[in-house]
Design a protein around this motif. Sequence first.
Motif, PDB file in Angstrom:
ATOM      1  N   LEU A   1      -0.426  -6.307  -4.897  1.00 29.66           N
ATOM      2  CA  LEU A   1      -0.606  -5.764  -3.872  1.00 29.66           C
ATOM      3  C   LEU A   1      -0.361  -4.840  -4.058  1.00 29.66           C
ATOM      4  O   LEU A   1       1.357  -4.789  -4.053  1.00 29.66           O
ATOM      5  CB  LEU A   1      -0.347  -6.409  -2.929  1.00 29.66           C
ATOM      6  CG  LEU A   1      -0.678  -5.185  -1.416  1.00 29.66           C
ATOM      7  CD1 LEU A   1      -2.167  -5.608  -0.937  1.00 29.66           C
ATOM      8  CD2 LEU A   1      -0.071  -6.080  -0.651  1.00 29.66           C
ATOM      9  N   GLN A   2      -0.902  -3.082  -4.059  1.00 28.11           N
ATOM     10  CA  GLN A   2       0.314  -2.235  -4.669  1.00 28.11           C
ATOM     11  C   GLN A   2       0.127  -1.346  -3.240  1.00 28.11           C
ATOM     12  O   GLN A   2       0.673   0.082  -3.297  1.00 28.11           O
ATOM     13  CB  GLN A   2      -0.498  -1.828  -5.051  1.00 28.11           C
ATOM     14  CG  GLN A   2      -0.312  -2.050  -7.282  1.00 28.11           C
ATOM     15  CD  GLN A   2       1.509  -2.163  -7.359  1.00 28.11           C
ATOM     16  OE1 GLN A   2       1.857  -1.487  -7.568  1.00 28.11           O
ATOM     17  NE2 GLN A   2       1.373  -3.458  -7.208  1.00 28.11           N
ATOM     18  N   GLY A   3      -1.218  -1.304  -2.705  1.00 24.59           N
ATOM     19  CA  GLY A   3      -0.632  -1.039  -1.049  1.00 24.59           C
ATOM     20  C   GLY A   3      -1.214  -1.331  -0.247  1.00 24.59           C
ATOM     21  O   GLY A   3      -2.648  -2.470  -0.420  1.00 24.59           O
ATOM     22  N   TYR A   4      -1.386  -0.658   1.273  1.00 20.16           N
ATOM     23  CA  TYR A   4      -1.743  -1.659   1.963  1.00 20.16           C
ATOM     24  C   TYR A   4      -2.362  -0.306   3.310  1.00 20.16           C
ATOM     25  O   TYR A   4      -1.042   0.553   3.178  1.00 20.16           O
ATOM     26  CB  TYR A   4      -1.331  -3.051   3.262  1.00 20.16           C
ATOM     27  CG  TYR A   4       0.457  -2.696   3.454  1.00 20.16           C
ATOM     28  CD1 TYR A   4       0.034  -2.184   5.041  1.00 20.16           C
ATOM     29  CD2 TYR A   4       0.882  -3.453   2.954  1.00 20.16           C
ATOM     30  CE1 TYR A   4       1.059  -2.349   5.613  1.00 20.16           C
ATOM     31  CE2 TYR A   4       1.948  -2.456   3.154  1.00 20.16           C
ATOM     32  CZ  TYR A   4       2.357  -2.611   4.895  1.00 20.16           C
ATOM     33  OH  TYR A   4       3.786  -2.797   5.631  1.00 20.16           O
ATOM     34  N   MET A   5      -3.323  -0.135   4.324  1.00 18.02           N
ATOM     35  CA  MET A   5      -3.904   0.904   5.660  1.00 18.02           C
ATOM     36  C   MET A   5      -4.409  -0.395   6.294  1.00 18.02           C
ATOM     37  O   MET A   5      -5.181  -0.716   6.284  1.00 18.02           O
ATOM     38  CB  MET A   5      -4.853   1.576   4.550  1.00 18.02           C
ATOM     39  CG  MET A   5      -5.402   3.145   5.899  1.00 18.02           C
ATOM     40  SD  MET A   5      -6.683   3.475   4.730  1.00 18.02           S
ATOM     41  CE  MET A   5      -7.667   2.458   4.619  1.00 18.02           C
ATOM     42  N   GLY A   6      -3.764   0.378   7.681  1.00 20.47           N
ATOM     43  CA  GLY A   6      -4.007  -0.213   8.684  1.00 20.47           C
ATOM     44  C   GLY A   6      -4.850   0.612   9.977  1.00 20.47           C
ATOM     45  O   GLY A   6      -4.849   1.711   9.799  1.00 20.47           O
TER      46      GLY A   6
END
Length: 252
Positions: free
Chosen positions: A179-184
Amino acid sequence: MQPFREQVAATIKEPGNSHFYGYYRDEQLLGIMRLYDYTVHWHGSNLLAGGVGSVAVDLLHKKEKIAKELITYFLRHYRNQGAHIAFLYSFRPDFYKRMGFGFGTEWHEYRVTPSTIPNGQGKERLTFLTEADIPDMLALHRRVTERTHGMIAATDQDLKRLFSMKQNRIVGYVNGHGLQGYMGFQYRNNHSKNDFHNDLHVNQWIAEEAAAHQAFFAFLRSQADQFQRIVFYVQDPEFHHCSMIHVMTQTI
């Protein structure tokens, strides 16, 4: 969103990094607050920081300096623990200014049409995340925090709260390194008489790689047929420049 009564009960049972405190007078509960133990990255070091929230006073006992006593206790509590900084999200800046608090980093709000968002790549690497992904999200957030001055380390409770928020969705960017990024984000109606007029509000954006930023932009741009506006809430004053730079470095 979990009802406040249930939040209090869950916090008392499994406090994690926060605890509720009560103000009593003649054995009557007249005020409450919630104290948070945070870690903030400060010029290369991780420091203890104190946070306060959910400050409330009985309606029949307003203007009796109960809130002032609660905040005074909050500051003394963390000073005694050796904390170097304390902060809160203020609904009355003038009240807290008189108690010695200053202003933090400004929030910036951007409202843009999806078609004006840079046309990125890598959307195929995006996937919806669940609570089972919290350990990976924490590890990612910790890595970003370790190289960002002033950033507060996320806790397990913080991320669980994201998943408990009504209508909140979280997508993650995953490559060979994990996992290199997350957006909510959330959908919100913007018209009082038309259920099909909606905006997409981005409330979380954490990424290690330019490719993750690019994939998020590709995802947002692809929503042009469904949403009138994409709304960003960010503290980076250069976001409107950085967003273009992240994409251009991958496409030129």
